[in-house]
Design an enzyme around this catalytic site. Structure first.
Site, short mmCIF file in Angstrom:
data_model
loop_
_atom_site.label_atom_id
_atom_site.label_comp_id
_atom_site.label_asym_id
_atom_site.label_seq_id
_atom_site.Cartn_x
_atom_site.Cartn_y
_atom_site.Cartn_z
N PHE A 116 -5.03 11.55 21.41
CA PHE A 116 -4.11 10.80 21.92
C PHE A 116 -3.35 12.58 22.51
O PHE A 116 -2.35 12.39 23.74
CB PHE A 116 -3.21 10.93 20.40
CG PHE A 116 -3.10 9.64 19.79
CD1 PHE A 116 -2.76 8.61 20.56
CD2 PHE A 116 -3.90 9.80 18.70
CE1 PHE A 116 -2.66 7.19 19.92
CE2 PHE A 116 -3.51 8.13 18.48
CZ PHE A 116 -3.41 6.56 18.65
N VAL A 159 -19.01 20.71 24.08
CA VAL A 159 -18.08 22.92 24.03
C VAL A 159 -19.09 23.36 23.66
O VAL A 159 -19.11 23.13 22.27
CB VAL A 159 -16.72 22.60 24.15
CG1 VAL A 159 -16.71 24.45 24.46
CG2 VAL A 159 -16.22 22.02 25.07
N GLU A 179 -4.17 2.45 3.21
CA GLU A 179 -4.40 1.70 3.76
C GLU A 179 -5.50 0.97 3.65
O GLU A 179 -5.70 -0.57 3.93
CB GLU A 179 -3.82 2.06 5.86
CG GLU A 179 -3.05 1.40 6.45
CD GLU A 179 -2.72 2.44 7.24
OE1 GLU A 179 -1.41 2.85 7.56
OE2 GLU A 179 -3.50 3.26 7.63
#
Lengths: 441, 441
Positions: free
Chosen positions: A26, A91, A183
């Site tokens: 995000f 990386v 959830e």
């Protein structure tokens, strides 16, 4: 060591400023978008080729959506911006003096401004050996693994002639009562009940146990108490056992030990805590509270003027001086802010106002027709909150096709209760005989 | 050894006839459906929990559809039939004297009539070591593997500074010019061109090579020659190199040796020939022409009155005495016939007419707007054939939701050329450095 951007710059004859973003979640994507089609050479590096809409990952784990429904190639997301280059690479380090990002395949990428947006991972609090039996829910791989274990446990229960083993296989334990845990517990209860009543011949709804374990005094601790109380009631109505104040002591292949209980189980899911990615080490920073990198008001890493950190991996402070939570909306706002700020400083030489987080509402879904929203000054719960949740999440999905596909699947499922993606991967062919499952553990 | 059906029968006090079907592909499922809601106890055994619409598997391998779009849990497909039980298990043997199917988890299932519908697998003609570098296209696992290799090759090519390596990575080799090979070649050419022009910055469309290798004199040998000629032209227009009369001699990780050529490649796909599943061995039959089990006109296995074989694993004969091809439509018709015949004999004591295959048309899709149909007496090719292909395949998909989802994705893709499921699995994190790819092999 090849320096990736040099050729482009020398061909042009003018050195355009170079921004490198590590991580396309995000935060990283939001920053990249704001830098899109500017006079800045942007390189986005990620070790995966896709971005992932993590808030719906629990629906992949519970066979409601397909992985591709909630992910998109990073290249495609950023294809419209001619100045942005995408690299699939890992990386390995950062050289702040030479201003280079080092990659696993030997080359390195030079930067003028560097953005670290490498997110977070699950924290097993020193018990890394639990990870094998209790996967978290951060990647598509983990979601598929959970889906597979869950479905396989039901298949094995159907074949078992031992009532105790049957019950154990139909018991799921979710560790951690945050939004993901809640959830997952709700979704597993719904999926299990549906499968047992519709598709399995020898399983009874009473055999299903879904246990949500929380070490702290209440679930959804980041939300106001009235919403916790509502979620508790909702979960209990769905048949989920909510156990608070009980820390987990041990997790093995078939058992969770918590408090005085030994729970035999077919599927364990970890959602008990996150820590920042270890990216801080690249620049010699150990990090605070879960390894997060401390950042200034302009999101630069404390002590580095050309390196910035955003999203879950950064420890930003709110206006009142409290640390900002590791939430998607924080990551997104930081990414947008930083993208605009870098554009301003690199192309116009101006300095942006400090970052300010604006709470757009914190949400968790409990089950069908049941969700909670916390907007800071007011709250929302129940069916209306659930509808709002669905609309917001469809809206936030990256592109039109996915929005449409997910909407259709949700509406279809709402009407029929059917689940779309109940796939056990091919590994199921190496089906572990139920007799080796050990009924006498 | 527990016998699975005994309890049910003893409870009822009447012994209902018991049919066992091994394998839930086109053949097995068709037979099961015909036996649905009859007075026969039916058990369907499969080592996977899902059935798979194999004709569209190539679209999963080329990132157009998600695995869940073309598969469905077997339990769900058969849920409406109260007399059918589904078992996720691996069969380890058959005892024709005791009339028992033995399962991997130790129990066994008794039968009065047994149906073997275990399908086929790829034939590497004695070179099993090629399988690792040249997967076939039979399972979701293989489709995901091909998708991953294909996408990863493009990502590596984008990062490579060596023009020769770049070209090698963008070269795909498909071995075998049957319908699957042709479909894969066309789909890879389309996907590659799309990705290069839209999403990659350092790749040129000219670098893309798709090679379709066929050992025989022409591709699509099961079709009339005019359709082969049309497919050749279509493929060439799409940039596919069609090489016939060239058998493969060696396949390694990065190279295919065929005729006098050594082709360096980023992705190899095997579609050169199938053999029957080794199910014949369970009853002591070696099988003929690719291991297929010879069957009589009533589809019973020659020499066994209570064991039947259908689909790819059976060697049935057409009215003219020629062997029936290993096609989905043959499997489906055999399954439907056998289901009806068993129902007739077990519940009414009647004998069905012998099986007769009716050719409903053989088809292959070459690319967008290009497909071929062979109806025996007449043929169809081009855009109309492609439209018919699309309509037929959407119609054949198992349930309504999937039909709708696939239709939307196809229409969307037709209009935008976008691909929906360009996912590289998490394994991509263990990204192999391009420097180890060896440019001097």
């Amino acid at each position: 060591m090849a320096e990736e951007n040099d050729q482009d710059n020398s061909l042009r004859g003018v050195a355009r400023p170079r921004a490198v973003i590590i991580g396309a979640g995000f935060a990283g994507l939001a920053a990249a978008r704001e830098l899109g089609n500017s006079e800045i050479d942007v390189t986005v590096i990620d070790r995966r080729n896709h971005n992932l809409f993590q808030p719906l990952l629990y629906q992949v784990a519970t066979a409601a959506l397909s992985p591709a429904d909630i992910s998109e190639p990073i290249r495609r997301t950023l294809a419209r911006y001619g100045n942005i280059k995408v690299m699939l690479a890992e990386v390995t380090g950062i050289d702040p003096q030479a201003k280079l990002v080092k990659l696993d395949h030997g080359s390195s990428v030079p930067y003028d401004k560097l953005v670290i947006a490498t997110g977070s991972e699950y924290n097993y609090f020193g018990h890394e050996e639990w990870r094998a039996w209790a996967p978290g829910l951060k990647t598509i791989h983990e979601a598929r693994l959970i889906r597979q274990r869950l479905l396989l446990a039901f298949e094995r229960a159907e074949l078992s002639h031992d009532p105790e083993e049957k019950r154990a296989l139909l018991t799921s334990v979710i560790v951690g009562g945050g939004p993901t845990g809640v959830e997952m517990a709700g979704a597993i209860a719904e999926l299990g009940r549906f499968m047992i009543t519709r598709d399995f011949r020898k399983l009874e709804p009473d055999h299903l146990r879904v246990i949500l374990l929380e070490a702290g005094p209440r679930i959804l601790a980041a939300f106001p108490e009235n919403l916790t109380a509502y979620a508790n009631r909702s979960l209990e109505r769905m048949g989920v056992e909510v156990l608070t104040g009980i820390p987990v002591e041990a997790i093995s292949k078939e058992e969770v030990v918590a408090g005085s209980m030994r729970i035999r189980t077919g599927c364990v899911i970890w959602g008990a805590g996150v820590k920042a990615s270890p990216a801080g080490r690249w620049i010699g920073i150990e990090g605070e509270s879960g390894g997060r990198i401390p950042v200034e008001r302009d999101l630069s890493v404390t002590g580095f003027s050309d390196i910035f950190a955003i999203g879950d991996t950064a420890l930003g402070l709110a206006a009142d001086g409290k640390p900002l939570p590791a939430l998607a909306q924080v990551a997104k706002q930081q990414g947008e802010y930083l993208g605009k700020a870098l554009r301003l400083s690199l192309t116009e030489g101006k300095t942006a106002e400090p970052f300010r987080f604006r709470n757009r509402g914190n949400t968790a879904v409990v089950g069908c027709n049941s969700a909670i929203f916390d907007f800071g000054t007011w709250t929302l719960k129940g069916r209306l909150a659930w509808l709002l949740w669905a609309v917001v999440h469809v809206y936030l999905l990256v592109n039109f096709e996915k929005r449409l596909l997910v909407s259709i699947q949700w509406i279809w499922r709402y009407l029929t209760r059917q689940r779309g993606a109940r796939l056990i991967d091919e590994n199921a062919a190496s089906f572990v005989p139920s007799s080796t499952q050990g009924t006498e553990t």
